[in-house]
Design an enzyme around this catalytic site. Structure first.
Site, PDB file in Angstrom:
ATOM      1  CG  HIS A   1      -1.785  -8.727   1.487  1.00  0.00           C
ATOM      2  ND1 HIS A   1      -1.620  -9.754   0.581  1.00  0.00           N
ATOM      3  CD2 HIS A   1      -1.226  -9.163   2.640  1.00  0.00           C
ATOM      4  CE1 HIS A   1      -0.981 -10.749   1.160  1.00  0.00           C
ATOM      5  NE2 HIS A   1      -0.732 -10.427   2.405  1.00  0.00           N
TER       6      HIS A   1
ATOM      7  CE1 TYR B   1      -8.988 -12.806   1.643  1.00  0.00           C
ATOM      8  CE2 TYR B   1      -7.318 -11.169   2.084  1.00  0.00           C
ATOM      9  CZ  TYR B   1      -7.685 -12.485   1.937  1.00  0.00           C
ATOM     10  OH  TYR B   1      -6.758 -13.477   2.067  1.00  0.00           O
TER      11      TYR B   1
ATOM     12  CD  GLU C   1      -1.827 -16.318   4.132  1.00  0.00           C
ATOM     13  OE1 GLU C   1      -0.666 -15.897   4.317  1.00  0.00           O
ATOM     14  OE2 GLU C   1      -2.800 -15.947   4.818  1.00  0.00           O
TER      15      GLU C   1
ATOM     16  CG  HIS D   1       5.201 -13.573   0.566  1.00  0.00           C
ATOM     17  ND1 HIS D   1       6.451 -13.338   1.054  1.00  0.00           N
ATOM     18  CD2 HIS D   1       4.364 -12.875   1.376  1.00  0.00           C
ATOM     19  CE1 HIS D   1       6.384 -12.550   2.118  1.00  0.00           C
ATOM     20  NE2 HIS D   1       5.123 -12.258   2.334  1.00  0.00           N
ATOM     21  CG  ASN D   2       1.771 -13.761  -5.959  1.00  0.00           C
ATOM     22  OD1 ASN D   2       2.183 -14.859  -5.594  1.00  0.00           O
ATOM     23  ND2 ASN D   2       0.509 -13.568  -6.297  1.00  0.00           N
TER      24      ASN D   2
ATOM     25  NE  ARG E   1       4.983 -15.821  11.633  1.00  0.00           N
ATOM     26  CZ  ARG E   1       5.737 -15.515  10.577  1.00  0.00           C
ATOM     27  NH1 ARG E   1       6.838 -16.226  10.326  1.00  0.00           N
ATOM     28  NH2 ARG E   1       5.405 -14.517   9.781  1.00  0.00           N
TER      29      ARG E   1
ATOM     30  CB  SER F   1      10.135  -8.064  12.252  1.00  0.00           C
ATOM     31  OG  SER F   1      10.819  -6.863  11.982  1.00  0.00           O
TER      32      SER F   1
ATOM     33  N   GLY G   1      -8.373 -19.371   2.618  1.00  0.00           N
ATOM     34  CA  GLY G   1      -7.390 -19.197   1.557  1.00  0.00           C
ATOM     35  C   GLY G   1      -6.915 -17.773   1.487  1.00  0.00           C
ATOM     36  CG  ASN G   2      -3.742 -14.952  -0.152  1.00  0.00           C
ATOM     37  OD1 ASN G   2      -3.024 -14.853  -1.134  1.00  0.00           O
ATOM     38  ND2 ASN G   2      -3.859 -13.964   0.720  1.00  0.00           N
TER      39      ASN G   2
END
Length: 752
Positions: free
Chosen positions: A56, A59, A103, A105-106, A126, A326, A550-551
């Site tokens: 993650h 890459y 992005e 967050h699957n 952020r 966090s 991107g992601n």
């Protein structure tokens, strides 16, 4: 091993066993860490390398293919900041710059739908703040399992509530995205989030810790045990087939949007006073990421005092503090004489802020805990010089058979009544039906600058009230197309997003992408990924839209079953005056309907084949990038010069889906006639690309058709806006009331 594993102790105990495999590292990677350090790592160093070298964050399986986005990048005068920073930045004129990024967050969103989706929004916001911009809007491309599956009823409402709850509390309009249902996403939904922000050129900030003696300040929420190793490890492995859970299940992060809102305002005020030298948000990998990336991007080293980190849980070990994800935390690098003022601003906004370190003149990142040194690493080896894997990939053996399963052999409607029934079935299918049950949970118009939002082709935000300058954004991706041909599928995703932006009247400028694929350890999934990267890079080159960032999201599979390859592409465009925008609604009777582009019998991966036969096979529609560019230029010029009143791109579901949506949006019907030489079924359901349907005022017909003719764009008059039904001359008619009831009932019935 003692409770405090120091660098000195690591040097003295080379044979101590460490849990590198449990933290997701492979044996060669652990050996490489030992080689870099010249000794075994400490527990804290191992924690940092494990999260930063995870799929993650590093890459490692995708870098080799992502390079194409740089080597093939088209020249662009608009690009101010490209790949490599937290988000790309584009010049939109008048001294304004826009930053945007998508992005994923699957996996967290499957484990804990509400918090997984909420913190996905918080994290991407952020990233935008850290570039120096004020966030102005979000979009959310979503994919779930079968619409009627019980687990979809668990996951989808939680994801939607998380997105809506977090974004609404931040006061950010949600202006676009998609919702797609497919059994392939069962047990592995795709929850992608895009944020866009605005700044002046001089306000751009980068992630770098420069200036020996400058102070490192951690500010925002206190650090807790939630999300330890969260997204970084959770997104770096598949789900087990037995229970739908990963073998390692770190805690999903917990979000606090009100804390994030304070963080936004605090950060922007510090930017306004020119207090910040460098900045980094704490997302995946937490402090491990922020400190190593800031140090790596700067001109020296960094010393961090971990005891100074404000904690919610005093029992956390140093490894846990470094790995904690966090939320609502950021790191800023400040000149010493500006620290007091920065802390004053933080106190004003009730944001906890603490000096935790300083920039040093060496080339090492060191971390200290209770007077002992527990980390001593070259920061670049943690942040940027992780493993690069050239994984094997191969075209799967089943690909030929899949492409040979041509939907042309399927039975199709022939009579008017059969066509009518097919249209109703399509319009009422989960993927084509209204998603207002979902989008109505989002605030689309907060801040007062939303010009267009769902279900329009693209979301549009006014940037400058005086001049009307604005930006439009669209996200698209069709996993069915990409399963049939990942190279073409990626290009089709870009083409549709590009077309959606142009349809609203904005000129496409740049691209962000979220590449959602299966396990990179599977050669077939890796082939899909490699082909999609190649296709997207080639298409961006032709369309002149550079990828700004991107992601990559890999390991999207449960057991041996991967999701469809799903490259999601976001396109940003600029419009000089938002009052010249083009809506999708057929808003006035008498408008003439023109179909732009060529219609061919292209049904591979189509909505019709899915709805009527549950079939996926054949070849996806052909891509003509030069035609897409020409169509975009025509749509933008027609919008600017007042030649069209409405426009809607033709994509999933074909022409009839586009017409029905525009009629329902405008509360006016349409009388359609099939052009000579086209089969009525193909006319209605073909998904040929490079097409749009436009509503032209009668007074502008000659000027508009002359422009299309001069530029060589086919434009066929197919009907007129009229009445309260959609009629295909000589075949059938469908009252708008019946269409609306069919279109709007499906999703609420499934989810309630």
């Amino acid at each position: 091993m003692p409770s405090l594993d120091t660098v000195k102790h690591a040097e003295q105990t080379p044979d101590t066993e460490l849990p590198w495999a449990e933290l997701g590292l492979k044996e060669p990677e652990y050996a490489r860490i030992r080689e870099i350090l010249g000794r075994r790592p400490t527990g804290a160093e191992l924690a940092m390398y494990s999260v930063m070298w995870s799929e993650h964050c590093s890459y490692k399986s995708s870098k080799i293919h992502l390079k194409q986005f740089g080597t093939k990048a088209p020249d662009s005068d608009a690009l101010l900041v490209g790949i490599g920073e937290q988000a790309g930045v584009v010049d939109i004129g008048q001294g304004y710059a826009v930053t945007f990024k998508v992005e994923s967050h699957n996996h967290p969103s499957y484990v804990e739908p509400y918090q997984g989706a909420a913190t996905g929004v918080g994290g991407i916001v952020r990233d935008i703040i850290a570039m120096g911009a004020r966030p102005v809007a979000v979009l959310d491309p979503l994919r779930f399992g079968a619409a009627d599956h019980p687990d979809t009823r668990r996951v989808l409402p939680g994801v939607v509530a998380g997105i809506g709850g977090y974004g609404n509390c931040l006061g950010l309009p949600n202006i676009g995205g998609e919702v797609v249902f497919d059994p392939c996403y069962q047990g592995n939904p795709l929850v992608n989030a895009l944020c866009v922000g605005v700044m002046r050129h001089e306000d751009i900030h980068l992630a770098q810790a420069s200036g020996v003696g400058n102070k490192v300040v951690l500010y925002g929420a206190r650090t807790g045990g939630d999300g330890i190793g969260g997204a970084s490890l959770l997104a770096s492995e598949t789900f087990d087939s037995a229970d739908g859970k990963p073998s390692k299940r770190p805690a999903v992060q917990v979000g606090d949007p009100f804390q994030e809102k304070l963080l936004i305002e605090c950060t922007l005020e510090a930017f306004q006073e020119r207090l910040v030298v460098g900045i980094q948000d704490l997302g995946a990998a937490g402090l491990s990421c922020a400190t190593s990336e800031l140090a790596s991007g700067g001109s020296g080293g960094m010393r961090v005092e971990l005891d100074s980190v404000p904690l919610r849980d005093s029992s956390l070990s140093p490894e846990e503090i470094l790995m904690s994800e966090s939320q609502e935390r950021m790191c800023a690098v400040l000149e010493p004489d500006k620290v007091d003022r920065f802390l004053e601003i933080c106190e004003k906004w009730e944001v906890t802020a603490t000096v935790i370190g300083e920039v040093t003149d060496g080339d090492r990142l060191t971390v200290h805990w209770r007077g002992e040194q527990i980390v001593d690493v070259p920061p670049r080896t943690v942040a940027h010089d992780g493993p690069v894997l050239d994984r094997p990939y191969a075209r799967p053996a089943w690909q030929d058979a899949l492409q040979a399963d041509d939907p042309a052999k399927l039975s199709r409607p022939g009579t008017g009544e059969e066509l009518r029934a097919a249209v109703l079935a399509l319009v009422g299918s989960p993927n084509q039906a209204s998603k207002s049950w979902i989008t109505d949970q989002y605030d689309r118009y907060v801040l007062g600058d939303t010009v267009l939002a769902q279900p329009e082709d693209s979301g549009m935000i006014r940037i400058d009230e005086e001049t009307g300058l604005g930006v439009a954004l669209a996200t698209d991706g069709n996993g069915r197309y990409a399963k049939l041909d990942p190279y073409t599928g990626a290009q089709l995703a870009l083409s549709e997003a590009y077309r959606n932006v142009a349809t609203s009247g904005a000129t496409p400028l740049a691209v962000t992408d979220c590449l959602n694929f299966g396990s990179p350890e599977d050669p077939a999934a890796m082939w899909q990924f490699a082909e999609a990267c190649r296709g997207l890079a080639d298409a961006c080159q032709v369309l002149g839209t550079p990828v700004t960032g991107g992601n990559v999201s890999l390991y999207n599979q449960t057991g041996e079953k991967a999701v469809h390859p799903t490259p999601v592409v976001g396109v940003l465009g600029v419009i000089d005056d938002v009052t010249r925008r083009t809506p999708m609604a057929f808003g006035q009777e008498g408008q003439l309907l023109y179909l732009l582009g060529d219609t061919r019998e292209e049904l591979g991966g189509s909505a019709w084949s899915e709805v009527a036969h549950g079939q996926l096979g054949g070849l996806p529609p052909a891509v003509d990038l030069e035609r897409e560019r020409l169509l975009g230029e025509i749509l933008v010029a027609a919008s600017r010069d007042g030649m069209i009143d409405a426009a809607h791109d033709v994509s999933d579901g074909g022409l009839v889906q586009a017409v029905v949506e525009s009629c329902l949006r405008g509360r006016n019907g349409a009388r359609l006639v099939v052009p000579d030489g086209i089969d009525p079924f193909v006319f209605l359901f073909s998904e040929s690309q490079g097409r749009a349907v436009v509503a032209v005022p009668r007074s502008e017909e000659v000027r508009f058709t002359d422009m299309c003719g001069a530029r060589g764009l086919p434009a066929a008059r197919i009907g007129v806006v009229d009445g309260q039904e959609v009629e295909l001359q000589g075949q059938f008619s469908l009252p708008l009331d019946e269409l609306r009831e069919t279109y709007e009932r499906t999703v609420p019935a499934l989810l309630n």
